[in-house]
Motif scaffolding. Structure first.
Motif, mmCIF file in Angstrom:
data_model
loop_
_atom_site.group_PDB
_atom_site.id
_atom_site.type_symbol
_atom_site.label_atom_id
_atom_site.label_comp_id
_atom_site.label_asym_id
_atom_site.label_seq_id
_atom_site.Cartn_x
_atom_site.Cartn_y
_atom_site.Cartn_z
ATOM 1 N N PRO B 34 31.691 40.898 -33.150
ATOM 2 C CA PRO B 34 31.168 41.832 -34.155
ATOM 3 C C PRO B 34 32.295 42.544 -34.891
ATOM 4 O O PRO B 34 33.319 42.870 -34.297
ATOM 5 C CB PRO B 34 30.337 42.817 -33.335
ATOM 6 C CG PRO B 34 30.729 42.609 -31.927
ATOM 7 C CD PRO B 34 31.232 41.217 -31.797
ATOM 8 N N SER B 35 32.084 42.768 -36.165
ATOM 9 C CA SER B 35 33.096 43.456 -36.962
ATOM 10 C C SER B 35 33.077 44.947 -36.636
ATOM 11 O O SER B 35 32.110 45.469 -36.076
ATOM 12 C CB SER B 35 32.812 43.248 -38.439
ATOM 13 O OG SER B 35 31.580 43.825 -38.765
ATOM 14 N N ALA B 36 34.145 45.621 -37.032
ATOM 15 C CA ALA B 36 34.230 47.062 -36.788
ATOM 16 C C ALA B 36 33.081 47.782 -37.478
ATOM 17 O O ALA B 36 32.475 48.700 -36.912
ATOM 18 C CB ALA B 36 35.567 47.586 -37.280
ATOM 19 N N ALA B 37 32.746 47.328 -38.694
ATOM 20 C CA ALA B 37 31.656 47.983 -39.434
ATOM 21 C C ALA B 37 30.353 47.869 -38.658
ATOM 22 O O ALA B 37 29.568 48.822 -38.593
ATOM 23 C CB ALA B 37 31.516 47.335 -40.808
ATOM 24 N N TRP B 38 30.138 46.696 -38.058
ATOM 25 C CA TRP B 38 28.899 46.509 -37.298
ATOM 26 C C TRP B 38 28.876 47.442 -36.099
ATOM 27 O O TRP B 38 27.865 48.076 -35.803
ATOM 28 C CB TRP B 38 28.796 45.049 -36.838
ATOM 29 C CG TRP B 38 27.491 44.742 -36.180
ATOM 30 C CD1 TRP B 38 26.336 44.345 -36.790
ATOM 31 C CD2 TRP B 38 27.192 44.834 -34.783
ATOM 32 N NE1 TRP B 38 25.344 44.182 -35.856
ATOM 33 C CE2 TRP B 38 25.837 44.476 -34.615
ATOM 34 C CE3 TRP B 38 27.929 45.180 -33.654
ATOM 35 C CZ2 TRP B 38 25.210 44.448 -33.385
ATOM 36 C CZ3 TRP B 38 27.304 45.164 -32.418
ATOM 37 C CH2 TRP B 38 25.958 44.794 -32.285
ATOM 38 N N VAL B 39 30.000 47.526 -35.398
ATOM 39 C CA VAL B 39 30.064 48.377 -34.197
ATOM 40 C C VAL B 39 29.822 49.834 -34.579
ATOM 41 O O VAL B 39 29.036 50.540 -33.927
ATOM 42 C CB VAL B 39 31.424 48.200 -33.490
ATOM 43 C CG1 VAL B 39 31.557 49.189 -32.339
ATOM 44 C CG2 VAL B 39 31.568 46.785 -32.974
ATOM 45 N N ILE B 40 30.446 50.276 -35.652
ATOM 46 C CA ILE B 40 30.228 51.657 -36.103
ATOM 47 C C ILE B 40 28.758 51.855 -36.457
ATOM 48 O O ILE B 40 28.132 52.846 -36.066
ATOM 49 C CB ILE B 40 31.143 51.974 -37.315
ATOM 50 C CG1 ILE B 40 32.603 51.955 -36.857
ATOM 51 C CG2 ILE B 40 30.789 53.325 -37.926
ATOM 52 C CD1 ILE B 40 33.602 51.972 -37.995
ATOM 53 N N GLY B 41 28.200 50.873 -37.152
ATOM 54 C CA GLY B 41 26.790 50.948 -37.548
ATOM 55 C C GLY B 41 25.872 51.081 -36.351
ATOM 56 O O GLY B 41 24.969 51.926 -36.324
#
Lengths: 172, 615
Positions: B34-41
């Motif tokens: 998972p991308s960082a954006a996904w994890v933050i999301g």
């Protein structure tokens, strides 16, 4: 699981080749076991000689079952089992029954069709079907023959001549 | 679906994708870390969800008194949120069912995610009736089941009970429809996976094989499900509107409610689809599958439904005045200038005014603007439901009962929690399942891929698929073959070699033009160069210069290739000093490559150029 089969299959790179090859195989009276594609190929069914699916007829029957269940159920409940007067309306207030009758028609039709679909296809949670080629769900179009039903050398030369990009034998 | 290719329609799959590319691109989000954006999301979503769960627990533990509802205003944020979420769900069914019946191919890029959105939105919606009844643990009393109280049955004449049936049916049918579409795509992911992952995806794919008969039944099933989901989706919001319309409350008791609610539902749903799609295409690099064309199509639906909603608002006002019924007149007067005037004007501005920007094509195709307007509409549609529900209840027949209502932190928290729930489910879905329907995109590639249609086409096209009588030589159609055929153990035949060579190269045009007589008669052959070429493909030419050249009689690559550099310089000089800095030196050379369809060479050349100039 059914007993294992020896099969020979050809892979095509394009659905148009596949349709031509299926037509040619049928013309040569070669018994095709099955055709596998990554997506529904339009125009394949008549060439392959598949009759139209009768799933929608089953759907209609399930839907009618839903209609009757809902309508007769509410009728029985409100006229026989426990009649109550709501707002001075008659016990058997048909217009008020329509929304639920409609919803149950749709519900029965869709659940019935989906369950039927998986049962007649032999698919379902936990089912493991033999994999013929991993690329069939990607970009390959496959015609498979059961070696016990066809002359293998004839099939091989047919596949070679019909534009198959690969020909393999396998026991599934 | 016939094999007809429209030269006018914009390609729906960009980037000259082959079938294999589609598999790669669309499976990728489920396969990489998972991308960082996904994890933050997901962290944000889970936090919101956690707070929402806390507020729900608080409500159930302390009772409904933790909300600010009172004797006069019995429905507040709870039912507002319920109607809002249900409305959002409607766009998913519209895209998957109604657009399938209308044979709109652009649905394939967005249907999977939109259906997922429907299911998640309905889950969020269903939560509110469940907890607003107060004693959530006996909510099953709604269902007609044989009970020990008589059996005593629910009131089948009540719209609230119809609502229960409508929403349960809607959820079930949407789930079945969505999952049936997912099964072949799970099989695609399965066949690329190894080990334990493969076992999981085999379970999810129900052992799908791709057999021709299975596909035939699959299509039959999807078509019938679409056919019955279409009246179903209309019935759901119609019945939701009956919750209000069958009452005697002025402002609710109107016959306009069913169509007005349905249009509003589709309107808000498309806004949410756009919000999600704009994030999704960015987050998972799906710009080639969810194109600007898709966004524009959805903006058109928003414009139409938003305007319908606007007409409905005005009709309500007119009828209130025309009816001569003072209570009705007062209800609408109170909405517009009463204590909740701000929500009425918020609704009017967000729902009626804001979508009007989409009359302009370039604004419909502007992603940032679309994203902004989609959020504004989501807010506006929430206001609409608030106006209908709380504002109307606040001042009904008896002035002595008039009241004002604003939510407590618990009510706000539950709403925020459902937003968290929605995005949590969506983000998990986007990791586990392909967010764009792989098989369906493949099935439209030959008619909507940009190598087959539109200004960028490199393969001339001929009818295929449904035409049973055509017979063409093997090895004409192009399909990029990414698999290595040289590893022995199988036969490598001339046709596949030929088709690999053709792929994404200009050879295709010459090769395909060797057609038999019967085929030429088979259907109109559409050449890519019908009408003017897109001169902006030439590095150094932008929209303005393209217009200048068109005005100068240069419309196609061929014409540009035959124009001298001097003549081009003259055109630019005559157009004014701001074009002085442009150097047309490489344009005829680029155009000649484009004219001959030598796209690879053109790309190489452009890589060497700097802003269209030789360096």
């Amino acid at each position: 699981m059914a007993k294992s089969k020896d099969i020979i299959y050809g892979l095509y790179n394009d659905e148009e080749h596949l349709i031509e090859a299926v037509r040619a195989a049928r013309a040569d009276h070669l018994e095709i076991m099955d055709v596998y594609t990554p997506f529904p190929v339009h125009g394949l069914d008549p060439v392959l000689g598949l009759s139209e699916s009768r799933l929608h007829i089953a759907g209609f029957v399930y839907g009618m079952l839903g209609t009757l269940t809902a309508f007769l159920g509410m009728t029985w409940i409100f006229t026989k089992d426990w009649p109550i007067i709501f707002g001075g309306k008659p016990y058997w207030s048909v217009p008020a029954f329509i929304p639920i009758t409609f919803e149950l028609t749709v519900l029965f039709a869709s659940i019935g069709m989906v369950v039927t679909f998986y049962i007649i296809n032999g698919l379902g949670p936990g089912v493991v079907n033999p994999t013929i080629d991993l690329r069939i769900t990607d970009d390959k179009f496959c015609i498979a023959f059961d070696k016990s039903e066809v002359d293998t050398s004839k099939v091989e030369s047919f596949l070679r001549g019909s534009g198959a990009s690969e020909i393999h034998s396998k026991t599934i | 679906m016939s094999g007809h290719v429209s030269p006018i329609r914009e390609p729906l799959v960009q980037g000259h994708k082959s079938y294999h590319d589609i598999t790669e691109d669309l499976c990728a989000p489920t396969e990489r870390k998972p991308s960082a954006a996904w994890v933050i999301g997901i962290i944000i979503s889970l936090s919101l969800l956690g707070f929402g769960l806390f507020c729900i627990a608080w409500t159930i533990w302390h009772g409904i008194g933790t909300w600010n509802l009172n004797r006069t205003i019995g429905w507040g944020w709870d039912i507002t949120n319920f109607v809002w979420w249900i409305g959002i769900g409607h766009a998913g069914t519209l895209i998957s069912a109604i657009l399938l019946l209308f044979r709109q191919k652009w649905r394939t890029g967005v249907n999977r995610a939109a259906e997922a959105m429907t299911i998640f939105a309905v889950i969020c919606a269903a939560l509110f009736p469940g907890i607003h009844v107060g004693r959530a643990w006996v909510v099953f009393y709604f269902f007609p089941y044989p009970n020990t109280r008589g059996p005593l049955w629910p009131n089948f004449n009540s719209p609230l009970l119809w609502d229960l049936f409508a929403i349960s049916t809607y959820f079930t049918v949407s789930l079945l429809f969505w999952y049936t579409g997912l099964v072949p795509d799970f099989a695609t992911v399965r066949d690329r996976a190894k080990g334990f992952r493969r076992k999981i995806y085999n379970f999810l794919s129900f052992g799908w094989t791709g057999s021709a008969k299975h596909w035939q039944r699959w299509e039959a099933l999807c078509l019938v499900l679409a056919g019955i989901a279409t009246p179903l989706v209309l019935s759901v919001h119609t019945i939701v509107s009956f919750d209000f319309a069958t009452s005697v409350i002025p402002g609710w008791h109107t016959t306009i409610f069913p169509p007005y609610f349905v249009a509003g539902a589709i309107f808000s749903g498309f806004a949410m689809v756009l919000t999600l799609m704009i994030i999704t295409r960015k987050l998972f690099n799906l710009e080639n599958y969810i194109t600007i064309g898709h966004i524009e199509s959805m903006n058109k639906v928003i414009l139409v439904t938003g305007t319908i909603v606007g007409v409905a608002y005005l009709t309500e006002l007119f009828i209130a005045w025309y009816s001569g019924y003072v209570y009705e007149q007062f209800a609408f007067f109170n909405r517009a200038v009463g204590p909740y005037w701000w929500s009425y004007f918020g609704m009017m501005f967000c729902n009626v005014i804001s979508p009007q920007v989409f009359w302009k094509r370039s604004w419909r195709r502007n992603i940032a603007l679309t994203f902004f307007v989609s959020i504004v509409i989501n807010i506006g549609m929430w206001f609409e439901r608030f106006v209908i529900i709380a504002t109307t209840l606040a001042r009904e027949y008896l002035p002595s009962s008039w009241s004002y209502y604003s939510p407590t932190w618990v009510e706000i928290g539950i709403f925020i929690g459902t937003i968290g729930l929605f995005f949590t489910l969506y983000l998990v879905f986007a990791r586990v399942a392909p967010v764009v329907a792989i098989a369906e995109v493949k099935s439209i590639l030959k008619t909507a891929g940009d190598q087959y249609t539109g200004p960028d086409a490199i393969h001339s096209h001929h009818g295929h698929g449904d035409h049973h009588d055509h017979s063409h030589a093997m090895g004409l159609a192009a399909n990029t073959d990414h698999h290595d055929h040289s590893d022995g153990g199988h036969l490598d035949l001339s046709s596949s070699t030929a088709s690999s060579a053709i792929a994404s190269s200009a050879v295709a045009e010459e090769t395909v033009s060797i057609e038999t007589e019967s085929e030429a008669a088979d259907g109109p052959r559409i050449r890519s160069t019908v009408g003017p070429d897109d001169l902006k493909k030439i590095e150094g030419i932008g929209p303005k210069i393209s217009e200048l050249l068109n005005a100068g009689g240069i419309n196609t690559f061929a014409e540009l290739a035959d124009t001298s550099v001097e003549r081009l310089k003259t055109i630019l000089t005559e157009a004014g000093s701001r074009y002085q800095s442009h150097d047309p030196g490489s344009w005829p050379e680029q155009a000649s490559l484009a004219r001959d369809g030598k796209w690879e060479e053109l790309k190489d050349l452009q890589d060497r150029l700097d802003g269209g100039k030789f360096v």
